[in-house]
Scaffold this motif. Structure first.
Motif, PDB file in Angstrom:
ATOM      1  N   GLY A   1      27.349 -13.026  -9.154  1.00  0.00           N
ATOM      2  CA  GLY A   1      27.791 -14.028 -10.114  1.00  0.00           C
ATOM      3  C   GLY A   1      28.353 -13.464 -11.405  1.00  0.00           C
ATOM      4  N   ILE A   2      28.140 -12.146 -11.663  1.00  0.00           N
ATOM      5  CA  ILE A   2      28.601 -11.583 -12.947  1.00  0.00           C
ATOM      6  C   ILE A   2      29.664 -10.495 -12.762  1.00  0.00           C
TER       7      ILE A   2
ATOM      8  N   ALA B   1      33.134 -11.421 -14.513  1.00  0.00           N
ATOM      9  CA  ALA B   1      33.038 -11.416 -15.971  1.00  0.00           C
ATOM     10  C   ALA B   1      32.885  -9.997 -16.501  1.00  0.00           C
TER      11      ALA B   1
ATOM     12  N   GLU C   1      18.496 -17.030  -9.353  1.00  0.00           N
ATOM     13  CA  GLU C   1      18.959 -17.806 -10.511  1.00  0.00           C
ATOM     14  C   GLU C   1      18.444 -17.201 -11.813  1.00  0.00           C
TER      15      GLU C   1
ATOM     16  N   PHE D   1      20.202 -13.874 -12.441  1.00  0.00           N
ATOM     17  CA  PHE D   1      21.587 -14.132 -12.850  1.00  0.00           C
ATOM     18  C   PHE D   1      21.658 -14.522 -14.317  1.00  0.00           C
ATOM     19  N   ASN D   2      20.740 -15.367 -14.774  1.00  0.00           N
ATOM     20  CA  ASN D   2      20.742 -15.777 -16.177  1.00  0.00           C
ATOM     21  C   ASN D   2      20.553 -14.581 -17.106  1.00  0.00           C
TER      22      ASN D   2
ATOM     23  N   ASP E   1      23.820 -12.522 -16.822  1.00  0.00           N
ATOM     24  CA  ASP E   1      24.906 -13.226 -17.505  1.00  0.00           C
ATOM     25  C   ASP E   1      24.750 -13.111 -19.016  1.00  0.00           C
ATOM     26  N   ASN E   2      23.513 -13.168 -19.473  1.00  0.00           N
ATOM     27  CA  ASN E   2      23.245 -12.988 -20.900  1.00  0.00           C
ATOM     28  C   ASN E   2      23.652 -11.589 -21.351  1.00  0.00           C
TER      29      ASN E   2
ATOM     30  N   VAL F   1      25.960  -9.654 -20.008  1.00  0.00           N
ATOM     31  CA  VAL F   1      27.420  -9.551 -20.019  1.00  0.00           C
ATOM     32  C   VAL F   1      27.994 -10.224 -21.261  1.00  0.00           C
ATOM     33  N   LYS F   2      27.448 -11.397 -21.629  1.00  0.00           N
ATOM     34  CA  LYS F   2      27.970 -12.140 -22.778  1.00  0.00           C
ATOM     35  C   LYS F   2      27.864 -11.348 -24.072  1.00  0.00           C
TER      36      LYS F   2
ATOM     37  N   GLY G   1      27.852 -20.556 -24.542  1.00  0.00           N
ATOM     38  CA  GLY G   1      26.469 -20.682 -24.086  1.00  0.00           C
ATOM     39  C   GLY G   1      25.764 -21.815 -24.811  1.00  0.00           C
TER      40      GLY G   1
ATOM     41  N   GLY H   1      19.496 -20.412 -20.741  1.00  0.00           N
ATOM     42  CA  GLY H   1      19.381 -19.471 -19.624  1.00  0.00           C
ATOM     43  C   GLY H   1      18.092 -18.685 -19.623  1.00  0.00           C
TER      44      GLY H   1
END
Length: 343
Positions: free
Chosen positions: A210-211, A214, A241, A244-245, A248-249, A251-252, A305, A309
């Protein structure tokens, strides 16, 4: 008059009267049969003594019953109003003491239920307030963009930019609602985590997928060190899940050209998953707050965001008997460590 409608005093009066006449009749019959007046006198005295003591018993019992009834009504009033706890009876072997003990237990149950309802009401109010706050910004932006398109003449390029803005705000709303749905389904027990013995490698791979895009867009290097033979009982879908959160955090908040390292270790009681990034880091005072629902630091409001997450990730891991720990230093990145029980 039916017996079940009689008061306690009336029942005692009937019993006492019956006993008096019965003993008196027996005494008279015996005195006639034996033909001795002394038996009649002795029987009369005994009957009178029995009636007197019965009357004393009724009075004492009535007084005790009246006091208990008054205390019971007062206790029930306090329980209804949520007042002070009922007092324990002094004599523990009496019927009144047993009733008092059960009242105390009932009071405790009612108080716990009331506290739980108050807590749920407060959480609901906070949730509604948080949702209102989160929805307000994208809705205001959408209204402003649409008003501009409806009232002003704009170029084709400006229309395209406005449409991209609308798409961005609707994506934010969709993400917010999806996250809230997932959270509410977990908190209300609609979805129960089903732990099965599965390879952690496949769960982590699902989260990593999922990342990837990005991370490539920001030229972030992602390395993974996870032995393929590590198996543990976990809910693969929801654990993916949560991971991934966290990813994703990372990566952001990792700048372009940064690094993210994922390392998995098998411990005796837990499996440890470290997600280390080279991002901006989190100050020590904010490290506990980042797991709160809708919490976001002031410095990152420009980053996409809604701040749910990490809250969702912690809920998922906690409900499987694990926990999440964060170690971070401002300017040097963060390490989020996930601990899942291996047994």
């Amino acid at each position: 008059m039916k017996q079940n409608h009689l008061s306690v005093k009336s029942l005692c009066l009937i019993v006492g009267t019956g006993m008096f006449f019965s003993m008196l009749a027996i005494t008279i019959v015996l005195s006639i049969l034996i033909k001795d007046i002394q038996i009649l006198i002795a029987g009369g005295i005994l009957t009178l003594c029995a009636v007197i003591w019965l009357w004393v018993l009724v009075m004492l019992f009535g007084k005790e019953l009246s006091r208990f009834t008054s205390d019971l009504c007062c206790t029930l009033d306090h329980m209804i109003d949520g007042g002070e706890e009922p007092k324990q009876a002094e004599h523990r072997e009496t019927l009144f003491a047993r009733i008092s003990h059960r009242l105390i237990r009932l009071y405790g149950i009612m108080q716990e239920s009331r506290r739980r309802m108050d807590k749920e009401r407060q959480e609901l109010q906070m949730l509604v307030s948080d949702i209102s706050h989160q929805v307000k910004t994208p809705v205001s932006n959408l209204r402003m963009i649409t008003d501009t398109l409806l009232t002003k003449n704009v170029t084709e390029q400006e229309q395209t930019e406005f449409l991209h803005g609308i798409r961005s705000q609707t994506d934010k709303l969709d993400f917010l609602f999806q996250a809230l749905i997932k959270t509410s389904r977990l908190e209300t027990g609609v979805v129960r985590l089903e732990k099965k013995e599965e390879r952690l490698f496949h769960t982590l791979a699902q989260a990593m997928s999922g990342i990837v895009y990005a991370a490539e867009q920001k030229n972030i290097t992602v390395t993974v060190d996870c032995p393929e033979n590590i198996c543990l009982a976990h809910d693969s879908k929801w654990t993916s899940e949560a991971l991934f959160n966290l990813l994703d955090n990372a990566v952001k908040y990792t700048p372009a050209g940064g690094q993210i390292r994922v390392n998995v270790e098998q411990w005796e009681m837990y499996v440890k998953i470290d997600i280390r990034d080279t991002g901006k880091g989190i100050s020590e005072s904010n490290q506990a707050a980042v797991f709160r629902r809708f919490y976001r630091e002031q410095e990152v409001h420009d980053t996409p965001g809604v701040g749910i997450g990490l809250f969702l990730a912690r809920e998922i891991i906690t409900r499987q008997g694990g926990y999440i720990k964060v170690v971070s230093e401002v300017g040097k990145g963060s390490t989020f460590s996930v601990f899942l029980p291996s047994r």
